[in-house]
Motif scaffolding. Structure first.
Motif, PDB file in Angstrom:
ATOM      1  N   VAL A 158       9.837  39.679   9.663  1.00 38.46           N
ATOM      2  CA  VAL A 158       8.533  39.255  10.192  1.00 38.46           C
ATOM      3  C   VAL A 158       8.688  38.751  11.625  1.00 38.46           C
ATOM      4  O   VAL A 158       7.887  39.075  12.504  1.00 38.46           O
ATOM      5  CB  VAL A 158       7.917  38.168   9.286  1.00 38.46           C
ATOM      6  N   LYS A 159       9.717  37.940  11.872  1.00 38.19           N
ATOM      7  CA  LYS A 159       9.963  37.446  13.223  1.00 38.19           C
ATOM      8  C   LYS A 159      10.243  38.595  14.198  1.00 38.19           C
ATOM      9  O   LYS A 159       9.798  38.579  15.350  1.00 38.19           O
ATOM     10  CB  LYS A 159      11.146  36.475  13.218  1.00 38.19           C
ATOM     11  N   HIS A 188      15.022  36.007  19.804  1.00 39.57           N
ATOM     12  CA  HIS A 188      13.590  35.721  19.661  1.00 39.57           C
ATOM     13  C   HIS A 188      13.263  34.689  18.585  1.00 39.57           C
ATOM     14  O   HIS A 188      12.112  34.249  18.497  1.00 39.57           O
ATOM     15  CB  HIS A 188      12.827  37.011  19.361  1.00 39.57           C
ATOM     16  N   ALA A 189      14.240  34.303  17.755  1.00 42.07           N
ATOM     17  CA  ALA A 189      14.006  33.290  16.716  1.00 42.07           C
ATOM     18  C   ALA A 189      15.264  32.435  16.571  1.00 42.07           C
ATOM     19  O   ALA A 189      15.937  32.483  15.538  1.00 42.07           O
ATOM     20  CB  ALA A 189      13.627  33.957  15.398  1.00 42.07           C
ATOM     21  N   THR A 196      18.158  38.393  16.125  1.00 39.98           N
ATOM     22  CA  THR A 196      17.360  37.208  15.800  1.00 39.98           C
ATOM     23  C   THR A 196      17.642  36.055  16.753  1.00 39.98           C
ATOM     24  O   THR A 196      16.745  35.246  17.039  1.00 39.98           O
ATOM     25  CB  THR A 196      17.654  36.775  14.349  1.00 39.98           C
ATOM     26  N   LEU A 207       9.105  41.616  13.914  1.00 43.04           N
ATOM     27  CA  LEU A 207       7.827  42.302  14.126  1.00 43.04           C
ATOM     28  C   LEU A 207       6.990  41.555  15.152  1.00 43.04           C
ATOM     29  O   LEU A 207       6.365  42.168  16.029  1.00 43.04           O
ATOM     30  CB  LEU A 207       7.072  42.416  12.802  1.00 43.04           C
ATOM     31  N   GLN A 208       6.965  40.221  15.056  1.00 40.62           N
ATOM     32  CA  GLN A 208       6.213  39.425  16.025  1.00 40.62           C
ATOM     33  C   GLN A 208       6.785  39.568  17.432  1.00 40.62           C
ATOM     34  O   GLN A 208       6.049  39.454  18.414  1.00 40.62           O
ATOM     35  CB  GLN A 208       6.232  37.955  15.604  1.00 40.62           C
ATOM     36  N   ALA A 209       8.083  39.798  17.520  1.00 39.27           N
ATOM     37  CA  ALA A 209       8.728  39.973  18.829  1.00 39.27           C
ATOM     38  C   ALA A 209       8.704  41.429  19.293  1.00 39.27           C
ATOM     39  O   ALA A 209       9.338  41.765  20.301  1.00 39.27           O
ATOM     40  CB  ALA A 209      10.163  39.471  18.774  1.00 39.27           C
ATOM     41  N   ASN A 210       7.992  42.289  18.547  1.00 37.86           N
ATOM     42  CA  ASN A 210       7.861  43.717  18.895  1.00 37.86           C
ATOM     43  C   ASN A 210       9.213  44.420  18.967  1.00 37.86           C
ATOM     44  O   ASN A 210       9.435  45.292  19.813  1.00 37.86           O
ATOM     45  CB  ASN A 210       7.127  43.883  20.232  1.00 37.86           C
ATOM     46  N   LYS A 211      10.116  44.037  18.056  1.00 42.55           N
ATOM     47  CA  LYS A 211      11.397  44.705  17.991  1.00 42.55           C
ATOM     48  C   LYS A 211      11.251  46.077  17.346  1.00 42.55           C
ATOM     49  O   LYS A 211      10.451  46.246  16.410  1.00 42.55           O
ATOM     50  CB  LYS A 211      12.391  43.863  17.172  1.00 42.55           C
ATOM     51  N   ALA A 269      11.164  47.135  13.189  1.00 46.63           N
ATOM     52  CA  ALA A 269      10.863  45.936  12.392  1.00 46.63           C
ATOM     53  C   ALA A 269      10.038  46.284  11.163  1.00 46.63           C
ATOM     54  O   ALA A 269      10.244  45.723  10.083  1.00 46.63           O
ATOM     55  CB  ALA A 269      10.146  44.896  13.246  1.00 46.63           C
TER      56      ALA A 269
END
Length: 579
Positions: A330-331, A279-280, A276, A333-337, A340
């Motif tokens: 969710v974060k 990317h967040a 995390t 998933l948005q970062a294409n991890k 996720a």
């Protein structure tokens, strides 16, 4: 006829009113043995002790005069750190003999519970308990407040007084002794399966952590062990070991601090697994501060003996745990991890199950029963399995990456043959085995003739293509058990196990011919190349003049190198045997 109809209508209305009145009068009565097992919540009438502590006689008077509240669900839930509550219901035994039943309040954190059994206005028995008492002083050796009593024929009034600083959630169960025992056995198997899954996963990942030192495996193991310990506490099973001897509210403090252990470990596990911080960063900082400041606040509450304050913080952290788990997924998933989606599925499932169990105990929307109460454990076990699959996949990917890295560390990137390191690692155990059984092996060293002229005339890119072509020809002529490698520059080496020097000479000659006929037509140049080869090998287990040695490979390579030198200086394009 008209009067008769009015009379009949009035009679039916009167009869209906009698039924309604009878139902209202019997609303708080349980008839046994017809009632074998279930919650007495809907049969309960209760009131709050708002004007100071009262005694049994005053409570009886209040129950007679009213007003009273009527239970409407299987669990009566009144909030955290509220006034004590008095509850009553009646048991009507229609049999001609006494029937043994167990009454249990199935939340183990209730501090003090008093029960009075009254028949025909006479007090028959008083039972005191709760987690404010040492385990050995409780009514029966059980994880909840519980007692068994043989109810005589007739009507017995049950009056209970409950006092606690924790959540006043009161799922009161009333069961025949046989049914209660069956329920205990079934519950034991269920908890055993759920805890067994999580403990096995936890220990496995902790072992992985100690071997590979990846933080997410250690945090995942702590997360699961923390949850299991917390579950053992709030289901009362841990209370059978740790009791009132440490103080009347020790169990309450134990419950809330165990509650945050798995939350803190779980949030840091998610941070580490999903990376995390990369990317967040803002969410990552919030998680860090949440897992630091709330436990510190609880410690301050503990120092100043403010149980309610610390309890509110514990529930706040638990709420944050559920929300932040989903938010981090969710974060990610948005970062294409990777993984996720599975992480979100696991965290949402756990959140739903936690919500179901919480609402059931609170008596809101969801009915309280064995299944809804255990929804937390079921959800967490499901989440644990999904998270374990993520870690397993990650471990597999890491192992594949490691194998690929090791392969490239042993492989020459240009020719895809073994490099010098790879050759040494592969041949060492083979040579040792051959030496042990007094077998034979041989070494062939190969050098491309006039390779410097090729680089000078056509360029290094053509030289690289020549090296790849020669490597392919050598590999094509080698047997499955032979080990070939690029030894350096334009030199190649082959180890032939179970092969004497004379046999190796035949292989070397075949390789020399294959190199000589190698075609380079696709390079659009008129080029033919040759190679010189030096061969050294043993015969009947004799590797050198000193006889059999474990380091026989080095003398053998030196002898082959001398033979190669002779081949280069005696005309090239030939095979020379070591003397």
């Amino acid at each position: 006829m008209k009067l008769q109809g009015v009379y009949l209508t009035a009679l039916w209305v009167f009869y209906g009113l009698c039924i309604v009145c009878s139902q209202q009068a019997q609303a708080d009565t349980i008839t046994i043995p017809a009632f074998s097992q279930g919650s007495v919540g809907p049969h309960m009438q209760y009131f709050r002790e708002r004007d100071g502590e009262i005694v049994l006689a005053q409570a009886q008077q209040r129950f007679q005069q009213g007003p009273l509240l009527q239970g409407s669900s299987n669990s009566i839930s009144l909030g955290i750190s509220v006034d004590p509550v008095w509850m009553t219901f009646t048991v009507s035994n229609t049999a001609t003999f006494a029937k043994a039943y167990r009454l249990s309040v199935e939340t183990p954190w209730i501090d003090y519970i008093d029960t009075w059994l009254i028949q025909d206005g006479v007090l028959k028995k008083r039972i005191t308990g709760g987690d404010g008492y040492p385990y050995e002083k409780r009514p029966m050796p059980y994880r909840y407040y519980a007692f068994e009593y043989a109810y005589p024929p007739g009507v017995t009034q049950v009056i209970m007084r409950v006092e606690t600083k924790g959540p006043m959630a009161l799922p009161v169960q009333f069961s025949s002794v046989n049914e209660a025992i069956k329920r205990d056995i079934s519950s034991g198997y269920q908890y055993g399966a759920l805890y067994g899954i999580m403990i096995a996963l936890a220990l496995y990942n902790l072992v992985l952590y100690f071997f590979i030192r990846r933080r997410e495996y250690g945090l995942y193991g702590l997360y699961l062990l923390g949850f299991v310990t917390n579950s053992l506490s709030y289901t009362g099973q841990l209370h059978t070991l740790i009791t009132y001897d440490f103080g009347p509210y020790f169990q309450d403090w134990l419950d809330i601090f165990l509650m945050i252990t798995y939350s803190v470990a779980g949030l840091h596990f998610a941070r580490c697994l999903l990376q995390t911080k990369d990317h967040a960063p803002l969410l990552d900082k919030f998680v860090m501060r949440t897992t630091l400041y709330i436990p510190l606040g609880m410690l301050v509450g503990f120092v100043f003996n403010q149980l309610f304050f610390s309890m509110v913080l514990a529930f706040l952290l638990n709420t944050c745990f559920v929300i932040l788990f989903v938010a981090m997924g969710v974060k990610a998933l948005q970062a294409n991890k990777p993984f996720a989606v599975i992480f979100i599925l696991s965290s949402v499932t756990a959140a739903i199950c936690i919500t179901i169990s919480t609402l059931a105990v609170a008596g809101v929307l969801v009915p309280y029963n064995d299944y809804t109460f255990k929804a937390i454990e079921v959800g967490m076990a499901f989440e644990a399995i999904l998270l374990a699959s993520i870690l397993g996949s990650q471990f597999r990917v890491a192992q594949m990456d490691k194998l690929i890295a090791e392969k490239y560390a042993r492989t020459d990137p240009l020719t895809q043959l073994n490099n010098r390191r790879g050759f040494q690692e592969l041949t060492a155990p083979i040579v040792e085995q051959v030496v042990d059984v007094r077998g034979d092996f041989s070494v062939i060293l190969i050098d491309i003739d006039l390779f410097k002229n090729i680089n000078d005339q056509y360029g290094h890119h053509i030289g690289d293509e020549v090296l790849k072509k020669v490597a392919a020809s050598i590999k094509a002529e080698c047997r499955k058990q032979d080990i070939c490698a690029r030894w350096g520059g334009e030199e190649f080496i082959i180890l032939l196990a179970n092969t004497s020097q004379q046999q190796a000479q035949v292989h070397a000659e075949r390789i020399r011919q294959a190199i000589a006929i190698t075609s380079f037509c696709e390079l659009n140049i008129d080029l033919s190349i040759t190679a010189s080869l030096g061969v050294a090998g043993s015969h009947e287990g004799n590797f050198n003049q000193q006889g059999i040695q474990l380091d026989a490979i080095e003398p053998m390579i030196n002898r082959a190198d001398k033979a190669l030198y002779d081949a280069k200086h005696s005309g090239k394009n030939r095979v020379i045997l070591a003397s």
